[in-house]
Design a protein around this motif. Structure first.
Motif, mmCIF file in Angstrom:
data_model
loop_
_atom_site.group_PDB
_atom_site.id
_atom_site.type_symbol
_atom_site.label_atom_id
_atom_site.label_comp_id
_atom_site.label_asym_id
_atom_site.label_seq_id
_atom_site.Cartn_x
_atom_site.Cartn_y
_atom_site.Cartn_z
ATOM 1 N N SER A 1 1.082 -1.219 0.118
ATOM 2 C CA SER A 1 0.152 -0.173 -0.071
ATOM 3 C C SER A 1 1.273 0.775 -0.143
ATOM 4 O O SER A 1 2.316 1.019 -0.257
ATOM 5 N N THR A 2 0.172 2.452 0.117
ATOM 6 C CA THR A 2 0.900 3.606 0.205
ATOM 7 C C THR A 2 1.638 3.414 1.620
ATOM 8 O O THR A 2 2.643 4.750 1.363
ATOM 9 N N LYS A 3 1.911 3.099 2.556
ATOM 10 C CA LYS A 3 2.364 3.071 3.981
ATOM 11 C C LYS A 3 3.680 2.746 3.918
ATOM 12 O O LYS A 3 4.327 2.959 4.465
ATOM 13 N N LEU A 4 3.752 1.486 2.258
ATOM 14 C CA LEU A 4 4.952 0.326 2.245
ATOM 15 C C LEU A 4 5.940 1.655 1.953
ATOM 16 O O LEU A 4 6.149 2.106 1.476
ATOM 17 N N SER A 5 7.408 1.374 2.391
ATOM 18 C CA SER A 5 8.241 2.453 2.138
ATOM 19 C C SER A 5 9.446 1.560 1.265
ATOM 20 O O SER A 5 9.778 2.775 0.385
ATOM 21 N N TYR A 6 9.788 0.163 1.552
ATOM 22 C CA TYR A 6 10.793 -0.652 0.987
ATOM 23 C C TYR A 6 10.219 -2.022 0.618
ATOM 24 O O TYR A 6 9.151 -2.722 1.542
ATOM 25 N N ILE A 7 10.208 -2.576 -0.598
ATOM 26 C CA ILE A 7 10.568 -3.725 -1.378
ATOM 27 C C ILE A 7 11.799 -4.601 -1.202
ATOM 28 O O ILE A 7 12.901 -4.236 -1.310
ATOM 29 N N VAL A 8 11.640 -5.237 -0.294
ATOM 30 C CA VAL A 8 13.256 -6.151 -0.162
ATOM 31 C C VAL A 8 12.889 -7.715 -1.162
ATOM 32 O O VAL A 8 11.960 -8.555 -0.836
ATOM 33 N N GLY A 9 13.341 -7.086 -2.555
ATOM 34 C CA GLY A 9 12.602 -8.553 -3.549
ATOM 35 C C GLY A 9 14.735 -9.232 -3.801
ATOM 36 O O GLY A 9 15.561 -8.095 -3.690
ATOM 37 N N GLY A 10 14.120 -10.256 -4.219
ATOM 38 C CA GLY A 10 15.021 -11.601 -4.238
ATOM 39 C C GLY A 10 14.825 -12.619 -6.254
ATOM 40 O O GLY A 10 13.908 -11.436 -6.594
ATOM 41 N N ASN A 11 14.661 -13.494 -5.637
ATOM 42 C CA ASN A 11 15.376 -14.015 -7.481
ATOM 43 C C ASN A 11 13.391 -14.660 -7.192
ATOM 44 O O ASN A 11 12.886 -14.535 -6.214
ATOM 45 N N ASN A 12 12.872 -14.588 -7.809
ATOM 46 C CA ASN A 12 11.501 -15.106 -8.598
ATOM 47 C C ASN A 12 10.742 -13.706 -7.718
ATOM 48 O O ASN A 12 9.925 -14.637 -6.833
ATOM 49 N N MET A 13 10.649 -13.093 -7.464
ATOM 50 C CA MET A 13 9.498 -11.964 -7.238
ATOM 51 C C MET A 13 8.326 -12.164 -7.457
ATOM 52 O O MET A 13 8.476 -11.847 -8.909
ATOM 53 N N GLY A 14 7.373 -12.079 -7.290
ATOM 54 C CA GLY A 14 6.148 -12.667 -7.509
ATOM 55 C C GLY A 14 5.946 -11.167 -9.028
ATOM 56 O O GLY A 14 5.746 -10.156 -8.450
ATOM 57 N N PRO A 15 4.530 -11.324 -10.240
ATOM 58 C CA PRO A 15 4.632 -10.121 -11.700
ATOM 59 C C PRO A 15 3.376 -9.242 -10.559
ATOM 60 O O PRO A 15 3.942 -8.180 -11.179
ATOM 61 N N ALA A 16 2.666 -10.264 -10.070
ATOM 62 C CA ALA A 16 1.628 -9.313 -9.211
ATOM 63 C C ALA A 16 2.392 -7.964 -8.317
ATOM 64 O O ALA A 16 1.794 -6.593 -8.611
ATOM 65 N N LYS A 17 3.478 -8.028 -7.828
ATOM 66 C CA LYS A 17 4.082 -7.628 -6.475
ATOM 67 C C LYS A 17 3.900 -6.003 -7.178
ATOM 68 O O LYS A 17 4.912 -5.485 -6.509
ATOM 69 N N LEU A 18 5.156 -6.992 -8.091
ATOM 70 C CA LEU A 18 6.041 -6.438 -8.446
ATOM 71 C C LEU A 18 5.447 -5.443 -9.654
ATOM 72 O O LEU A 18 5.871 -3.884 -9.173
#
Length: 671
Positions: free
Chosen positions: A632-649
């Protein structure tokens, strides 16, 4: 015979006798006569006596079973035993496939497995030896039934040398083959005993017998289907199935690796027809995403994994006569209509009643008195009326009209806008609601009070000892009166009072769930406790404050407001507080290393080479960062690794949320 020759012969005899036991007890298809079997056993006894260093502690020459358990110890699962979401149509399965694709893209496989109709079991192995067997229970904890499971021939008690970890857990199903079940029932009928209804009930009842020598006489079998280890050994579920099979575990040979949903549907259609040719019952197909990193990316709901689903075959239907409609009042005041039926055999059990759900369902069915109705078991568990046979309806049959007053207390029923159920609003004076609330409070998932059961609560209420939850904590004042009832012995009274006293230590989320606020289940109770910390803050929270809490929507918020607007409820909570119950959140001890991430929130997504997700979560929280569950807009960062879901991206990019690597997270801490 040399020692080396003796060692080989003993091993061969063990394998041969084990197979003969399996053929006789489990498959009910012996391939050797009693004389031949006894000769093999005599040879093994002689060799073990001559060469005791090669004797196996699990040898069939040793006494099988014989361990009597007075009660089963409750054991917490290291990995929760979640149930699977069910689907009953191809369209729902296609919808599941679309949800998976939206989250992880198109590059994935499914594993299809038969869904066995038995008893779920978790086995723990230490250094190749069976250390513990635990039933599913409530998914968080179950009963330890190790002595009983040791008697099941197909479950290895000790593994041969192999490339398996020192500690691991394997999940599977305990069941009974149909021919063995039929043979056992024939013996029971000959002995004048009541036959069992179906193999599933038999397997479940057998595992809970207190004498394992009796369990050993009853032919149970098993299939294993999921491996748990502290460190990931395999990249896919399919690889792990092949590995555990090579270690000596019984793995069903009909599982299949599928490249897409079309192959899954073909597999389902095949076994919908061929299931009747199997020697055991199945009630559907389990579909799992194959790759473990993709499973991790898909994650879990509160009750089930998002990477697996169970397709249930169409349930058996029977036709019978509707005798009458009665009404049940639940603990929340919901009044549920129940159809009383002419007894009929359905899926191995005699059905006399079926749920009608609510007033809308009665209208949908156009139900009339004396109708001929079609009944099936929803999920092959709960009987329900599917439809009516209008051709058999009597011309003068009156329609069934939903009642307007509570069957228990006579209060006029109410129906809230947008809800299907009618409710009795007299929650402080309606006996089934009062008893139901207390039964919910003592339940294993809530306060888990030992020494108290549903029948005991009902008796204590009928005799006037308890009318509210708080009255449980004054029962010690009536111990002498309880003894005079005759139903309670001194020991059972002491156990009950000890259990009540011990419940005062249960954490706030258990107490909150136990209060029975409508729509506040276990997960919601936890979220409320995490957000508000104390009952005082929750009591005075406004609607706007409530919906800011994670997973709290309008319906739940309104229900909480309604609950705390009732003076009786507030008075009850004060009494419980005075009795010493916990109404403040247990603060998790956190080894706070810095304030560098204070005010920042994170979501962890994907797979990381040098860290597990839990390790990254700990790093963030130890530096005063916050972990969120949704973007949501409240989120500061996503810590992303391999195979991160396309919907989240896609959502992160749409909201301009920065995506950082694990390395960049650590750099933030080093600045």
């Amino acid at each position: 015979m040399s020692p080396e020759e003796a060692k080989k012969r003993i091993k061969a005899l063990l394998a041969e006798i084990k197979q003969h036991n399996y053929n006789y007890y489990v498959l009910a298809m012996p391939t050797i006569n009693d004389f031949g079997f006894d000769k093999l056993l005599e040879e093994l006894i002689a060799l073990e006596k001559q060469f005791p260093e090669f004797a196996d502690p699990d040898s069939p020459t040793q006494k099988v079973g014989g361990f009597i358990t007075k009660e089963f110890k409750t054991v917490q699962h290291k990995w929760p035993m979640l149930s699977l979401g069910n689907t009953y149509s191809e369209q729902e399965l296609l919808d599941f496939d679309q949800r998976v694709k939206k989250a992880i893209g198109d590059n994935f496989e499914y594993v299809c497995e038969l869904k066995f109709d038995g008893l779920s079991m978790s086995l723990t192995y230490e250094d190749g030896k069976l250390a513990r067997a635990v039933t599913r229970g409530d998914g968080v904890q179950g009963d330890e039934v190790t002595p009983n499971v040791r008697t099941i021939h197909s479950i290895p008690k000790r593994l041969d040398e192999g490339n398996y970890p020192q500690h691991f857990e394997i999940r599977g199903e305990v069941f009974m083959h149909l021919k063995a079940f039929e043979r056992l029932n024939e013996e029971r009928i000959e002995n004048g005993e009541i036959p069992y209804a179906n193999p599933r009930n038999f397997a479940s009842g057998t595992i809970k017998l207190q004498d394992s020598s009796e369990v050993a006489k009853r032919p149970l079998d098993s299939f294993m289907y999921f491996l748990y280890t502290d460190k990931l050994l395999f990249k896919t579920h399919w690889e792990s199935l092949q590995a555990v099979k090579s270690w000596g575990f019984p793995v069903n040979s009909h599982s299949k690796l599928c490249t897409d949903i079309t192959e899954v549907l073909a597999f389902i259609n095949k076994w919908d027809k061929e299931r009747y040719n199997l020697s055991y019952d199945i009630d559907g197909i389990v579909v799992k995403v194959n790759n473990y990193s993709q499973q991790q990316e898909l994650g879990f709901t509160a009750k089930s994994p998002r990477w697996a689903i169970a397709y249930k075959f169409k349930a058996e239907q029977v036709e019978t006569e509707l005798l009458s409609v009665s009404y049940q009042v639940g603990r929340t005041g919901a009044v549920t209509p129940v159809a009383n039926l002419k007894p009929v055999l359905l899926a191995g059990t005699t059905v006399k009643r079926a749920t009608l759900h609510n007033a809308n369902e009665i209208l949908r069915l156009d139900l009339h008195e004396g109708d001929s109705v079609y009944v099936e078991k929803g999920g092959e568990i709960i009987p329900k009326i599917i439809s009516v046979n209008p051709a058999k309806r009597k011309p003068d049959a009156e329609p069934i009209v939903y009642r307007t007053t509570c069957p228990a207390c006579g209060t006029t029923l109410e129906r809230k806008e947008g809800e299907a159920a009618f409710y009795c609003p007299n929650d402080e004076g309606c006996p089934p609601q009062i008893v139901g609330k207390m039964q919910h409070f003592i339940d294993r998932k809530a306060m888990n009070i030992d020494g108290l059961g549903d029948e005991t609560i009902d008796t204590l209420y009928q005799k006037g000892f308890i009318k509210h939850i708080s009255d449980l904590y004054t029962l010690y004042q009536h111990s002498d009166e309880l003894k005079l009832l005759g139903r309670f012995g001194e020991k059972s009274i002491n156990n009950m009072l000890d259990g009540i006293e011990l419940s005062k230590k249960m954490p706030f989320e258990k107490v909150l769930f136990g209060l029975g606020i409508r729509y506040v289940g276990q997960t919601v109770a936890k979220k409320l406790v995490q957000h508000f910390k104390t009952i005082e803050k929750l009591k005075i929270a406004s609607f706007d404050e409530l919906i800011t809490a994670e997973e709290i929507g309008e319906r739940i918020a309104n229900s909480i407001l309604e609950y705390f607007n009732d003076e009786n409820h507030k008075e009850e909570i004060e009494k419980l507080k005075n009795h010493g119950l916990q109404f403040v959140a247990e603060e998790k001890e956190l080894n706070l290393q810095s304030e560098k991430l204070a005010g920042k929130s994170f979501i962890i997504s994907g797979v990381f080479e040098n860290y597990s997700r839990d390790e990254l979560k700990d790093i963030i929280e130890q530096n005063n960062g916050k972990i969120l569950s949704s973007i949501s807009t409240k989120l500061s960062y996503i810590v992303g690794g391999n195979n991160m879901g396309p919907a989240k991206l896609e959502k992160a990019q749409k909201l301009n949320i920065p995506i950082i690597s694990a390395g960049e997270l650590l750099e933030m801490l080093n600045q």
